[in-house]
Design an enzyme around this catalytic site. Sequence first.
Site, mmCIF file in Angstrom:
data_model
loop_
_atom_site.group_PDB
_atom_site.id
_atom_site.type_symbol
_atom_site.label_atom_id
_atom_site.label_comp_id
_atom_site.label_asym_id
_atom_site.label_seq_id
_atom_site.Cartn_x
_atom_site.Cartn_y
_atom_site.Cartn_z
ATOM 1 N N ALA A 27 0.809 -1.221 0.000
ATOM 2 C CA ALA A 27 0.000 0.000 0.000
ATOM 3 C C ALA A 27 0.839 1.266 0.000
ATOM 4 C CB ALA A 27 -0.944 0.001 1.212
ATOM 5 N N ARG A 39 -2.937 0.115 7.522
ATOM 6 C CA ARG A 39 -2.587 -0.095 8.922
ATOM 7 C C ARG A 39 -1.815 1.041 9.585
ATOM 8 N NH1 ARG A 39 -3.016 -4.627 6.231
ATOM 9 N NH2 ARG A 39 -4.058 -6.398 7.212
ATOM 10 N N ILE A 110 -4.802 -2.749 -5.393
ATOM 11 C CA ILE A 110 -5.879 -3.058 -6.341
ATOM 12 C C ILE A 110 -6.230 -1.856 -7.198
ATOM 13 C CG2 ILE A 110 -6.846 -4.816 -4.795
ATOM 14 C CD1 ILE A 110 -9.040 -2.787 -4.040
ATOM 15 N N HIS A 126 -3.918 -9.364 -4.985
ATOM 16 C CA HIS A 126 -5.194 -9.142 -4.296
ATOM 17 C C HIS A 126 -6.289 -8.698 -5.263
ATOM 18 C CE1 HIS A 126 -2.882 -8.546 -0.259
ATOM 19 N NE2 HIS A 126 -3.185 -9.806 -0.489
ATOM 20 N N CYS A 134 -20.425 -10.068 -12.709
ATOM 21 C CA CYS A 134 -21.599 -10.670 -12.086
ATOM 22 C C CYS A 134 -21.218 -11.995 -11.435
ATOM 23 C CB CYS A 134 -22.686 -10.886 -13.135
ATOM 24 S SG CYS A 134 -24.092 -11.854 -12.525
ATOM 25 N N SER A 196 4.597 -3.493 5.055
ATOM 26 C CA SER A 196 5.069 -3.806 6.404
ATOM 27 C C SER A 196 5.553 -5.240 6.525
ATOM 28 C CB SER A 196 3.938 -3.578 7.415
ATOM 29 O OG SER A 196 2.837 -4.440 7.125
ATOM 30 N N ASN A 218 10.905 1.341 2.597
ATOM 31 C CA ASN A 218 9.676 1.445 3.383
ATOM 32 C C ASN A 218 9.856 2.519 4.446
ATOM 33 O OD1 ASN A 218 6.974 0.231 3.783
ATOM 34 N ND2 ASN A 218 7.741 -0.232 5.834
#
Length: 245
Positions: A27, A39, A110, A126, A134, A196, A218
């Site tokens: 993320a 987080r 995503i 993910h 559908c 993380s 990071n």
Amino acid sequence: MQNYEQRIEKLKELINKSEKIVFFGGAGVSTESGVKDYRSEDGLYNTVKEFGVRPETILSHSFFIKNPDIFYDFYRKYFLQENIKPNAAHYALSDLEKMGNLSAVITQNIDGLHQLAGSEKVFEIHGTAKVHYCMGCGEKYDKYKILNEKVPICDKCGDIIRPKVTLYEEALDDEVTEGAIEAILNADLLIIGGTSLTVYPAAAFIRYYKGKNIVLINRSETPLDYKMSLIFHESIGRVLTDALK
């Protein structure tokens, strides 16, 4: 510890002698585009209170099935934001692929920003918020239907439409997982950014790496810092951009 300039020179050296670099990102890669992470202190899990249910619960399969209206209120607000653009990290990775040094991007995100920046070999472990289908007949829909119906329903069979994302309680896609693992197995340099390394099973992917050097970019420390050859606790966009100069 080496200063920033010394570490950048070392990263340049590693990149220049590598032909199958794999970037594994989380993320934190997209936060520099204005996308909330999960987080951190300012992340979704610690700041979103208006739904009366924790975001982790909303993002589960069972909650989606029972409460698709609440799920979609949350999803539209936090995952279908307009005007989110790729940042320097996305563009640097795209450039690295064009140079022939990067063989794959493996992302936990995503948002589709890697592809928007020009990356072609991307494994979205993910799933993606760029595809909706559908649950009954598989018919695909664009985001405009998702934005304009409280609970989007398939025009063909009347079943609920869902995003092609992996929710809690769901397994990762086999084909994507196998492709990502194969890329890591064949990598001659692994660069990890914006994660993380505490979210499983995704964080377990790095155990398949057989190479010598792992680079971590990071903002904060991770439980696996001790395994890293080179560490940057700075902006991913800045580090990758400086490494390609």
